[in-house]
Enzyme design. Structure first.
Site, mmCIF file in Angstrom:
data_model
loop_
_atom_site.group_PDB
_atom_site.id
_atom_site.type_symbol
_atom_site.label_atom_id
_atom_site.label_comp_id
_atom_site.label_asym_id
_atom_site.label_seq_id
_atom_site.Cartn_x
_atom_site.Cartn_y
_atom_site.Cartn_z
ATOM 1 N N LYS A 78 0.831 -1.200 0.000
ATOM 2 C CA LYS A 78 0.000 0.000 0.000
ATOM 3 C C LYS A 78 0.865 1.249 0.000
ATOM 4 O O LYS A 78 0.495 2.272 -0.601
ATOM 5 C CB LYS A 78 -0.943 -0.021 1.206
ATOM 6 C CG LYS A 78 -1.916 -1.193 1.235
ATOM 7 C CD LYS A 78 -2.837 -1.100 2.441
ATOM 8 C CE LYS A 78 -3.683 -2.358 2.596
ATOM 9 N NZ LYS A 78 -2.879 -3.535 2.993
ATOM 10 N N CYS A 104 -7.250 -6.100 7.776
ATOM 11 C CA CYS A 104 -7.573 -7.261 6.950
ATOM 12 C C CYS A 104 -8.266 -8.288 7.839
ATOM 13 O O CYS A 104 -7.842 -9.427 7.967
ATOM 14 C CB CYS A 104 -6.311 -7.848 6.313
ATOM 15 S SG CYS A 104 -6.695 -9.113 5.089
ATOM 16 N N GLU A 110 7.556 1.378 10.024
ATOM 17 C CA GLU A 110 7.345 -0.035 10.319
ATOM 18 C C GLU A 110 8.213 -0.397 11.512
ATOM 19 O O GLU A 110 9.429 -0.199 11.486
ATOM 20 C CB GLU A 110 7.691 -0.896 9.111
ATOM 21 C CG GLU A 110 7.686 -2.391 9.373
ATOM 22 C CD GLU A 110 6.388 -2.895 9.982
ATOM 23 O OE1 GLU A 110 6.461 -3.609 11.014
ATOM 24 O OE2 GLU A 110 5.312 -2.562 9.461
#
Length: 490
Positions: free
Chosen positions: A299, A415, A318
């Site tokens: 993404k 998700c 991250e």
């Protein structure tokens, strides 16, 4: 003694009577040489990595196939054996337990994985029974030893005495509830079935549960993304995302390899939620965007490509260093510099108050929306994971809101369709703040889609959130909420 009596008299898991010594491929000059077909060897090794090391099959399998030098036909067989066995593991364990007259917990892990692989071949493929049994027994002999291979042979021979339908009927007769029967039939843990049922009920579509469970057990199509400004989507396109790349008659992996990173594999649902953040409001000159939980970077790359077209600055974050490296790799094809931080997203956002115009919070979640491509997740996750993740998800979303400039927009994405991870998190954050308003994500997703998307009648319409589904949309079960920080003067 029978196999069952022998096990009850020996509390050590069946399969390693001689300790942990790994035997050589041959039993010696008086015994037959044990061999295993390469595709089955690869599938077994991946199953062992998943069981022993919590590895992800979708990451381990391609490497194992390449290392073994499998041709396309054997690679396809290894893939089917691996994913088919992982998907239906719970059902196969019930059959193995019935055939072995003992709990699978009492069977040596390596033997258990070989039995699962054998049962899958016997009951769900066209592999000849003798080949399925012999190859599985050889795996056990090579991995564990001769005594364990005799046990595996006996269990698999018992499995061959009944059809898949007969075994299914037998194990379902022993179920204690309707949900447990459905779990054995659909190869989903009971707690996941109940969570999916509640999520569908929130849309008044609980009657779609069987279709959803079935879709989770079907291998997803490979969907490609064409990074805007770097590649053209091509025809025919997937139904929705304008970035979805069609590859008629072509090898998608070859297309990816030959694109220099401009085309890559990405689920269409992931494309839609990133596109929705970019389309939620007109893009202004000099905007700053942040992908707060960026790994592995798919993404991020899509947003960065869009941002480059508009002169927008993008940063990514991250917390896991290995995943941060994946983010940097994903960004190599995108022009411009994207800074990739390695920090706790909550801390990074807290240190940058009011700086960003758009933030993507693709929060760590259970991944229940991607069971098609990560089938082992259904057996690895538990309700305790939800309880642990929900506070983190809320903290990340709240921190992201603080890092928004007035009028800035945050996309909260998971998700997972689990209500606690989706609308539950969003509603908790909305209740704790008075500086947020909800953007109708349903309208935005419908706008960026190439074709009408079936979101009508969604029971969540008042909240303006979007839930995509594999059975309805052919995507992972991505959730999206768009929240805007109150602009100055309002």
């Amino acid at each position: 003694m029978s196999d069952g009596q022998q096990n009850r008299s020996n509390r050590r898991p069946q399969g390693r009577p001689g300790g942990n010594r790994r035997p050589s491929p041959s039993r010696g000059p008086r015994g037959p040489v044990r061999t295993v077909q390469a595709a089955r060897r690869v599938a077994f090794d991946v199953l062992r990595a998943v069981s022993d090391s919590d590895a992800y099959a979708n990451l381990v399998l391609p490497i194992a196939i390449a290392d073994a030098g499998l041709d396309p036909q054997d690679a396809a067989l290894a893939t089917e054996l691996t994913y088919g066995t992982l998907r239906r593991r719970g059902t196969y364990d019930a059959i193995i337990a019935a055939a072995a007259d003992r709990s699978t917990d009492d069977i040596d892990p390596a033997v258990r994985d070989a039995l699962r692989l054998g049962v899958h071949q016997l009951l769900a493929t066209r592999v000849a029974s003798h080949a399925a049994v012999n190859e599985s027994v050889n795996l056990v002999a090579l991995e564990v030893g001769r005594g364990a291979s005799s046990f595996a042979n006996a269990v698999l021979r018992r499995v061959t005495r009944q059809s898949a339908e007969e075994w299914q009927e037998q194990i379902e007769r022993e179920a204690r509830s309707d949900d447990e029967r459905l779990a054995l039939r659909s190869a989903h843990p009971v707690w996941i079935i109940r969570a999916l049922r509640r999520a569908l009920a929130a849309e008044d579509r609980v009657d779609e549960l069987d279709a959803l469970l079935e879709a989770d057990n079907v291998s997803p199509e490979v969907t490609l993304v064409a990074l805007p400004g770097l590649a053209e989507p091509g025809e025919p396109r997937r139904p929705y995302a304008a970035t979805a790349y069609g590859s008629p008659g072509g090898d998608p992996h070859r297309i990816v390899a030959g694109s220099g990173g401009a085309v890559r594999v990405q689920d269409e649902g992931s494309q839609l939620v990133a596109l929705a953040l970019a389309a939620a409001a007109p893009i202004g000159e000099g905007e700053r965007w942040l992908d707060l939980c960026a790994g592995p970077g798919g993404k991020t790359a899509l947003l960065a490509a869009i941002a480059h077209q508009h002169g927008v600055t993008v940063e990514a974050n991250e917390v896991v260093p290995t995943r941060a490296r994946l983010v940097r790799n994903a960004l190599r094809a995108v022009p411009g510099d994207v800074i990739v931080h390695e920090a706790d997203g909550r801390e990074l956002a807290a240190s940058r108050p009011g700086e960003f115009d758009r933030i993507l919070v693709d929060a760590p979640c259970t991944g229940l929306g991607a069971l098609r491509r990560r089938p082992e997740a259904r057996w690895r996750k538990s309700p305790a994971d939800v309880a642990e993740l929900v506070p983190l998800q809320g903290e990340l979303l709240s921190a992201a809101v603080d890092a928004l400039a007035p009028g800035g927009i945050v996309a909260y994405v998971t998700c997972s369709p689990h209500l606690a991870e989706t609308t539950g998190v969003v509603q908790d954050v909305l209740r704790s703040r008075d500086d947020l308003r909800v953007i109708d994500a349903r309208a935005v997703v419908s706008e960026v889609g190439l074709a009408p998307i079936d979101l009508a009648g969604d029971g969540r319409s008042e909240s303006g959130t979007v839930q995509l589904w594999p059975h309805r949309h052919g995507t992972d079960a991505m959730f999206l909420a768009l929240l805007q920080r109150t602009p100055l003067g309002e």
